[in-house]
Scaffold this motif. Sequence first.
Motif, PDB file in Angstrom:
ATOM      1  N   GLY A 293       0.803  -1.217   0.000  1.00 21.30           N
ATOM      2  CA  GLY A 293       0.000   0.000   0.000  1.00 21.30           C
ATOM      3  C   GLY A 293       0.834   1.264   0.000  1.00 21.30           C
ATOM      4  N   SER A 294       2.042   1.176  -0.554  1.00 19.65           N
ATOM      5  CA  SER A 294       2.942   2.328  -0.622  1.00 19.65           C
ATOM      6  C   SER A 294       3.324   2.591  -2.069  1.00 19.65           C
ATOM      7  CB  SER A 294       4.215   2.066   0.191  1.00 19.65           C
ATOM      8  OG  SER A 294       3.909   1.874   1.556  1.00 19.65           O
ATOM      9  N   PRO A 295       3.650   3.837  -2.402  1.00 22.91           N
ATOM     10  CA  PRO A 295       4.094   4.144  -3.768  1.00 22.91           C
ATOM     11  C   PRO A 295       5.354   3.351  -4.112  1.00 22.91           C
ATOM     12  CG  PRO A 295       3.635   6.160  -2.538  1.00 22.91           C
ATOM     13  CD  PRO A 295       3.608   5.044  -1.554  1.00 22.91           C
ATOM     14  N   GLU A 296       5.476   2.968  -5.369  1.00 18.62           N
ATOM     15  CA  GLU A 296       6.622   2.171  -5.788  1.00 18.62           C
ATOM     16  C   GLU A 296       7.962   2.854  -5.522  1.00 18.62           C
ATOM     17  OE1 GLU A 296       8.428   0.217  -9.864  1.00 18.62           O
ATOM     18  OE2 GLU A 296       6.249   0.375  -9.669  1.00 18.62           O
ATOM     19  N   PRO A 297       8.109   4.173  -5.780  1.00 15.46           N
ATOM     20  CA  PRO A 297       9.400   4.809  -5.472  1.00 15.46           C
ATOM     21  C   PRO A 297       9.784   4.702  -3.998  1.00 15.46           C
ATOM     22  CG  PRO A 297       8.113   6.214  -6.920  1.00 15.46           C
ATOM     23  CD  PRO A 297       7.200   5.116  -6.475  1.00 15.46           C
ATOM     24  N   ALA A 298       8.790   4.778  -3.104  1.00 13.45           N
ATOM     25  CA  ALA A 298       9.071   4.665  -1.670  1.00 13.45           C
ATOM     26  C   ALA A 298       9.538   3.261  -1.316  1.00 13.45           C
ATOM     27  CB  ALA A 298       7.834   5.036  -0.865  1.00 13.45           C
ATOM     28  N   VAL A 299       8.921   2.255  -1.933  1.00 11.04           N
ATOM     29  CA  VAL A 299       9.319   0.863  -1.688  1.00 11.04           C
ATOM     30  C   VAL A 299      10.735   0.637  -2.206  1.00 11.04           C
ATOM     31  CG1 VAL A 299       8.803  -1.554  -2.202  1.00 11.04           C
ATOM     32  CG2 VAL A 299       6.935   0.046  -1.728  1.00 11.04           C
TER      33      VAL A 299
ATOM     34  N   TYR B 143       5.109  15.582  -2.402  1.00 10.99           N
ATOM     35  CA  TYR B 143       6.409  14.981  -2.115  1.00 10.99           C
ATOM     36  C   TYR B 143       6.655  13.816  -3.061  1.00 10.99           C
ATOM     37  CZ  TYR B 143      10.299  13.015   0.524  1.00 10.99           C
ATOM     38  OH  TYR B 143      11.524  12.540   0.900  1.00 10.99           O
ATOM     39  N   ASP B 144       7.706  13.929  -3.870  1.00 11.83           N
ATOM     40  CA  ASP B 144       8.056  12.882  -4.825  1.00 11.83           C
ATOM     41  C   ASP B 144       9.469  12.381  -4.525  1.00 11.83           C
ATOM     42  OD1 ASP B 144       5.671  13.120  -6.402  1.00 11.83           O
ATOM     43  OD2 ASP B 144       6.501  14.961  -7.256  1.00 11.83           O
ATOM     44  N   ILE B 145       9.658  11.076  -4.680  1.00 14.53           N
ATOM     45  CA  ILE B 145      10.999  10.502  -4.567  1.00 14.53           C
ATOM     46  C   ILE B 145      11.568  10.411  -5.969  1.00 14.53           C
ATOM     47  CG2 ILE B 145      12.312   8.452  -3.905  1.00 14.53           C
ATOM     48  CD1 ILE B 145      10.239   7.953  -1.729  1.00 14.53           C
ATOM     49  N   LYS B 146      12.508  11.293  -6.262  1.00 15.15           N
ATOM     50  CA  LYS B 146      13.126  11.350  -7.589  1.00 15.15           C
ATOM     51  C   LYS B 146      14.612  11.621  -7.427  1.00 15.15           C
ATOM     52  CE  LYS B 146      11.211  16.035  -7.960  1.00 15.15           C
ATOM     53  NZ  LYS B 146      10.282  15.983  -6.827  1.00 15.15           N
ATOM     54  N   TRP B 147      15.326  11.768  -8.532  1.00 13.28           N
ATOM     55  CA  TRP B 147      16.784  11.837  -8.467  1.00 13.28           C
ATOM     56  C   TRP B 147      17.303  13.013  -7.660  1.00 13.28           C
ATOM     57  CZ3 TRP B 147      19.546  16.011 -10.242  1.00 13.28           C
ATOM     58  CH2 TRP B 147      18.903  16.874 -11.140  1.00 13.28           C
ATOM     59  N   THR B 148      16.493  14.066  -7.497  1.00  8.74           N
ATOM     60  CA  THR B 148      16.948  15.224  -6.727  1.00  8.74           C
ATOM     61  C   THR B 148      17.058  14.918  -5.230  1.00  8.74           C
ATOM     62  OG1 THR B 148      14.650  16.006  -6.631  1.00  8.74           O
ATOM     63  CG2 THR B 148      16.065  16.937  -8.348  1.00  8.74           C
ATOM     64  N   MET B 149      16.387  13.863  -4.762  1.00  7.88           N
ATOM     65  CA  MET B 149      16.428  13.537  -3.333  1.00  7.88           C
ATOM     66  C   MET B 149      17.838  13.123  -2.894  1.00  7.88           C
ATOM     67  SD  MET B 149      14.594  10.540  -1.184  1.00  7.88           S
ATOM     68  CE  MET B 149      15.906   9.467  -1.764  1.00  7.88           C
ATOM     69  N   PRO B 150      18.477  12.105  -3.517  1.00  7.43           N
ATOM     70  CA  PRO B 150      19.866  11.823  -3.136  1.00  7.43           C
ATOM     71  C   PRO B 150      20.833  12.897  -3.622  1.00  7.43           C
ATOM     72  CG  PRO B 150      19.234  10.419  -4.973  1.00  7.43           C
ATOM     73  CD  PRO B 150      17.981  11.127  -4.511  1.00  7.43           C
ATOM     74  N   HIS B 151      20.416  13.641  -4.651  1.00  5.95           N
ATOM     75  CA  HIS B 151      21.334  14.639  -5.197  1.00  5.95           C
ATOM     76  C   HIS B 151      21.553  15.796  -4.225  1.00  5.95           C
ATOM     77  CE1 HIS B 151      23.547  15.869  -8.815  1.00  5.95           C
ATOM     78  NE2 HIS B 151      23.372  17.095  -8.351  1.00  5.95           N
ATOM     79  N   CYS B 152      20.544  16.110  -3.405  1.00  4.20           N
ATOM     80  CA  CYS B 152      20.750  17.182  -2.425  1.00  4.20           C
ATOM     81  C   CYS B 152      21.773  16.748  -1.381  1.00  4.20           C
ATOM     82  CB  CYS B 152      19.431  17.614  -1.789  1.00  4.20           C
ATOM     83  SG  CYS B 152      18.670  16.433  -0.662  1.00  4.20           S
TER      84      CYS B 152
ATOM     85  N   ASN C  76      16.745   2.841  -8.496  1.00  5.56           N
ATOM     86  CA  ASN C  76      15.761   3.845  -8.088  1.00  5.56           C
ATOM     87  C   ASN C  76      15.419   4.843  -9.183  1.00  5.56           C
ATOM     88  OD1 ASN C  76      15.147   3.830  -4.917  1.00  5.56           O
ATOM     89  ND2 ASN C  76      17.234   3.107  -5.234  1.00  5.56           N
ATOM     90  N   PHE C  77      16.424   5.262  -9.967  1.00  3.29           N
ATOM     91  CA  PHE C  77      16.219   6.398 -10.859  1.00  3.29           C
ATOM     92  C   PHE C  77      16.596   6.144 -12.316  1.00  3.29           C
ATOM     93  CE2 PHE C  77      17.657   7.870  -6.615  1.00  3.29           C
ATOM     94  CZ  PHE C  77      16.405   8.253  -6.137  1.00  3.29           C
ATOM     95  N   GLY C  78      17.004   4.913 -12.626  1.00  2.00           N
ATOM     96  CA  GLY C  78      17.306   4.578 -14.014  1.00  2.00           C
ATOM     97  C   GLY C  78      18.414   5.425 -14.596  1.00  2.00           C
ATOM     98  N   SER C  79      18.195   5.900 -15.810  1.00  2.00           N
ATOM     99  CA  SER C  79      19.227   6.659 -16.527  1.00  2.00           C
ATOM    100  C   SER C  79      19.509   8.017 -15.880  1.00  2.00           C
ATOM    101  CB  SER C  79      18.800   6.868 -17.982  1.00  2.00           C
ATOM    102  OG  SER C  79      17.584   7.604 -18.039  1.00  2.00           O
ATOM    103  N   GLN C  80      18.645   8.435 -14.976  1.00  2.00           N
ATOM    104  CA  GLN C  80      18.854   9.734 -14.335  1.00  2.00           C
ATOM    105  C   GLN C  80      20.040   9.742 -13.377  1.00  2.00           C
ATOM    106  OE1 GLN C  80      14.916  10.430 -12.725  1.00  2.00           O
ATOM    107  NE2 GLN C  80      14.352  11.715 -14.463  1.00  2.00           N
ATOM    108  N   LEU C  81      20.668   8.582 -13.190  1.00  2.00           N
ATOM    109  CA  LEU C  81      21.901   8.542 -12.399  1.00  2.00           C
ATOM    110  C   LEU C  81      22.999   9.370 -13.052  1.00  2.00           C
ATOM    111  CD1 LEU C  81      24.221   6.513 -13.828  1.00  2.00           C
ATOM    112  CD2 LEU C  81      22.654   4.767 -13.040  1.00  2.00           C
ATOM    113  N   CYS C  82      22.796   9.717 -14.330  1.00  2.00           N
ATOM    114  CA  CYS C  82      23.796  10.527 -15.036  1.00  2.00           C
ATOM    115  C   CYS C  82      24.018  11.875 -14.346  1.00  2.00           C
ATOM    116  CB  CYS C  82      23.385  10.750 -16.489  1.00  2.00           C
ATOM    117  SG  CYS C  82      21.893  11.757 -16.698  1.00  2.00           S
ATOM    118  N   HIS C  83      22.990  12.384 -13.656  1.00  2.00           N
ATOM    119  CA  HIS C  83      23.123  13.685 -12.993  1.00  2.00           C
ATOM    120  C   HIS C  83      24.192  13.648 -11.909  1.00  2.00           C
ATOM    121  CE1 HIS C  83      19.683  15.308 -15.116  1.00  2.00           C
ATOM    122  NE2 HIS C  83      18.954  14.269 -14.739  1.00  2.00           N
TER     123      HIS C  83
END
Length: 465
Positions: free
Chosen positions: A14-20, A115-124, A63-70
């Motif tokens: 019952g949780s969003p996939e990015p959170a899991v 609140y979204d879990i996306k590549w900017t979360m670990p990037h900060c 977690n972020f696929g190709s967005q790890l390039c950032h």
Amino acid sequence: MAADLMEKLSGYLGSPEPAVRLILSILIGYPFALVYRRYFFHQSPSTIHLFHTFSGLALAAFNFGSQLCHSAVCIVVQFLLLRLMGRTMTAVLSSFLFQMMYLLCGYYYTATDQYDIKWTMPHCVLTLKLIGLSFDYYDGGKEASQLSAEQKKGALRTVPTLLEVCGFSYFYGGFLVGPQFTLRSYQKLVSRELTDCPGQPPNSVFPAMKRFSLGLVCLAIFTVGSPIYPDSYFLTDDYEAQPFWYRCVYILIWAKINLYKYVSCWVIAEGVCILAGLGYNGQDENGVYQWDACANMLVWHYETTPLFTGTIASFNINTNAWVARHVFKRLKFLGNKMASQVLTLLFLAVWHGLHSGYILCFSMEFIIVTVERKAMALVKDSPLLTRLSVSPLYPLIYCVQQFVHWLFMGYPLVPFCLFTYDKWLKVYSSVYFCGHVFFFCAYLILPYLRMVLVPRKREDEKKEE
């Protein structure tokens, strides 16, 4: 097939996939740490850097696929800045501007009103690491007498290699949610210095499991409580129709539960760092080994302190320490402590994101802390209030103080979690801006209370000091 499995698992929980994916990635840190202890502890530094780099990249890809390039781009640019500009203030400023602008552009292009879990979360988290790296390299070119004790611990006397910077940046124990640590600490880990058994993996399994277990308890509280007290309820007609006291109590309980989202991740991640050895912090005065070098939460203090400053001191410790070391203390040249505090909180607000809610949250934190410090000084200087603070009535005073503390700890969290002007204004209007009214009135009243409760003789002595 993996995507289908994750979709089914998130549906079951019952949780969003990015959170899991995020919580699984933090938990995977424990097997990675065990592999490191068993197979890589005695390997060469280059081999260890490669292991940490590829394990962190695997988590980023999961977690972020190709967005790890950032993250890869920012790490390479940071390395080039160190190599090409050397130990100069120009390199520090260039690093600060590039890393912050990259992060803010990421916020701008990926922003939503929730609140979204996306590549900017670990990037900060990575942004602070890389900016801190430039400061530490700059400090390494100074004489030891010019550095504070903190700066001496982090100062880099030699330029790091690209592989070293990658291992430091992608280390699985801190890449996703922190904690912050210096490259010098990472270098000590790789050189096998962070252990209570010289030359052998540290005896840190039990301390790591303690943090892991505590993290699971915190995660369970959030998992069970968050559906009962969701953010979305604030914006319903039903919430607005409730009595004033109910709306305030809802904010209190919601905030306590919602903060466990952060507490659980930090405590579990700390366990990973302890297991790997990064949490090793030497021995205390009694010769007991300490494993709190990466502690990001003092959970017991967080739960029991009746002070806002106590909560701040026990929450997100390593990030607060980073900001104090690299922002607040380096603004000493301004010659004004309050100006340094305001600019530090402004930096924190912008670092979190571009939504107006962050600015409001940290500005409210500044007001609350200012009032609390004045109130604590009044209690210390007033004989009557000092006697009350040690009287049999204190348990009752503590309960009232704790209720006020928890209520107004949740109050600034409303804009922090709801982000946008239209949402947090609706909630604040429904509770008549009670937090602002309470603290602004307290700020205005405290000088008059001091005139009444503090004897003139003591007040004159304090002015002379």
